[in-house]
Design a protein around this motif. Sequence first.
Motif, short mmCIF file in Angstrom:
data_model
loop_
_atom_site.label_atom_id
_atom_site.label_comp_id
_atom_site.label_asym_id
_atom_site.label_seq_id
_atom_site.Cartn_x
_atom_site.Cartn_y
_atom_site.Cartn_z
N PHE A 100 153.50 -32.36 49.11
CA PHE A 100 152.42 -32.17 50.07
C PHE A 100 152.98 -31.98 51.48
O PHE A 100 154.00 -32.57 51.82
N TRP A 101 152.25 -31.21 52.28
CA TRP A 101 152.52 -31.13 53.72
C TRP A 101 151.27 -31.54 54.49
O TRP A 101 150.16 -31.04 54.22
N TYR A 102 151.47 -32.48 55.44
CA TYR A 102 150.42 -32.94 56.33
C TYR A 102 150.86 -32.70 57.77
O TYR A 102 152.03 -32.64 58.08
N ARG A 103 149.86 -32.68 58.65
CA ARG A 103 150.14 -32.86 60.05
C ARG A 103 149.34 -34.06 60.55
O ARG A 103 148.26 -34.37 60.02
N GLN A 104 149.91 -34.74 61.56
CA GLN A 104 149.27 -35.94 62.07
C GLN A 104 149.14 -35.83 63.57
O GLN A 104 150.15 -35.64 64.28
N LEU A 153 143.01 -37.78 65.12
CA LEU A 153 142.59 -36.95 63.98
C LEU A 153 143.14 -37.44 62.66
O LEU A 153 142.70 -37.02 61.59
N GLY A 154 144.13 -38.29 62.72
CA GLY A 154 144.70 -38.83 61.49
C GLY A 154 145.54 -37.81 60.74
O GLY A 154 145.98 -36.79 61.29
N LEU A 155 145.77 -38.08 59.47
CA LEU A 155 146.56 -37.20 58.60
C LEU A 155 145.66 -36.12 58.00
O LEU A 155 144.63 -36.43 57.40
N ARG A 156 146.08 -34.88 58.15
CA ARG A 156 145.31 -33.77 57.58
C ARG A 156 146.21 -32.94 56.67
O ARG A 156 147.33 -32.59 57.04
N LEU A 157 145.68 -32.62 55.50
CA LEU A 157 146.45 -31.93 54.47
C LEU A 157 146.50 -30.43 54.76
O LEU A 157 145.45 -29.79 54.92
N ILE A 158 147.70 -29.87 54.78
CA ILE A 158 147.86 -28.45 55.07
C ILE A 158 147.92 -27.66 53.76
O ILE A 158 147.15 -26.74 53.52
N TYR A 159 148.90 -28.00 52.93
CA TYR A 159 149.10 -27.36 51.62
C TYR A 159 149.66 -28.39 50.67
O TYR A 159 150.29 -29.36 51.09
N GLU A 210 148.47 -24.80 46.62
CA GLU A 210 147.03 -24.82 46.87
C GLU A 210 146.78 -25.15 48.32
O GLU A 210 147.50 -25.97 48.91
N LYS A 211 145.76 -24.54 48.90
CA LYS A 211 145.41 -24.80 50.29
C LYS A 211 144.78 -26.19 50.41
O LYS A 211 144.01 -26.61 49.56
N GLY A 212 145.13 -26.84 51.51
CA GLY A 212 144.50 -28.10 51.84
C GLY A 212 143.34 -27.90 52.80
O GLY A 212 142.64 -26.90 52.74
N ASP A 213 143.19 -28.84 53.73
CA ASP A 213 142.06 -28.78 54.65
C ASP A 213 142.27 -27.82 55.82
O ASP A 213 141.31 -27.27 56.35
N CYS A 248 155.97 -34.60 55.22
CA CYS A 248 156.05 -34.16 53.84
C CYS A 248 155.92 -35.39 52.94
O CYS A 248 156.36 -36.49 53.31
N ALA A 249 155.31 -35.21 51.78
CA ALA A 249 155.19 -36.32 50.82
C ALA A 249 155.38 -35.79 49.42
O ALA A 249 155.19 -34.61 49.13
#
Lengths: 113, 112
Positions: B33-37, B41-47, B56-59, B91-92
């Motif tokens: 997973f890839w997030y931006r923080q 806004l907290g953690l938001r999922l990118i892909y 797959e696309k995230g938010d 990244c997770a």
Amino acid sequence: EDQVTQSPEALRLQEGESSSLNCSYTVSGLRGLFWYRQDPGKGPEFLFTLYSAGEEKEKERLKATLTKKESFLHITAPKPEDSATYLCAVQALWGGGSEKLVFGKGTKLTVNP
Amino acid sequence: DVKVTQSSRYLVKRTGEKVFLECVQDMDHENMFWYRQDPGLGLRLIYFSYDVKMKEKGDIPEGYSVSREKKERFSLILESASTNQTSMYLCASGAGGAYEQYFGPGTRLTVT
């Protein structure tokens, strides 16, 4: 819409002063609830997974509990090194059958000596 | 112990540059997973990716793409960096089924 709300946003405690952090959630079919700890400038560190109401997990001064609507992270006799942001996340269904985590915005805990 | 590493802790890029962020995990996890923080806004999922060559696309996928050519490696690409992409990127990875995710140390990206 799946939502996770954490309260309070920030909490200051004196060393040894026990308290609880709250995570309330609305999700269609809870698959799991997760607690993380995050130190400034670092990635979140996994703490606990809870799967069903009534379940409890413990680690040192931390204990996580789960009901059908919320989870609590209890901190007993905290120390300054427990200062961090604590994140809660729930596992939710994504479109197409895959799953993702929905995160709350966290509670910033400060423990003063 | 699960180890997730990211290629850079700090990165400064100019507007319009193509940016590559690399992530490697050593636990043979299927999911990455890839997030931006961002503050407030907290953690938001990118892909995210459940398998090699699958994504797959995230938010918030706009302005980003990803690549997963090998199971242990997941790359995030900023096609043309913009100032609103200044953020902490995390990244997770996680095993299928159990689903707790393990995070890397993060990359603090500044776009000027």
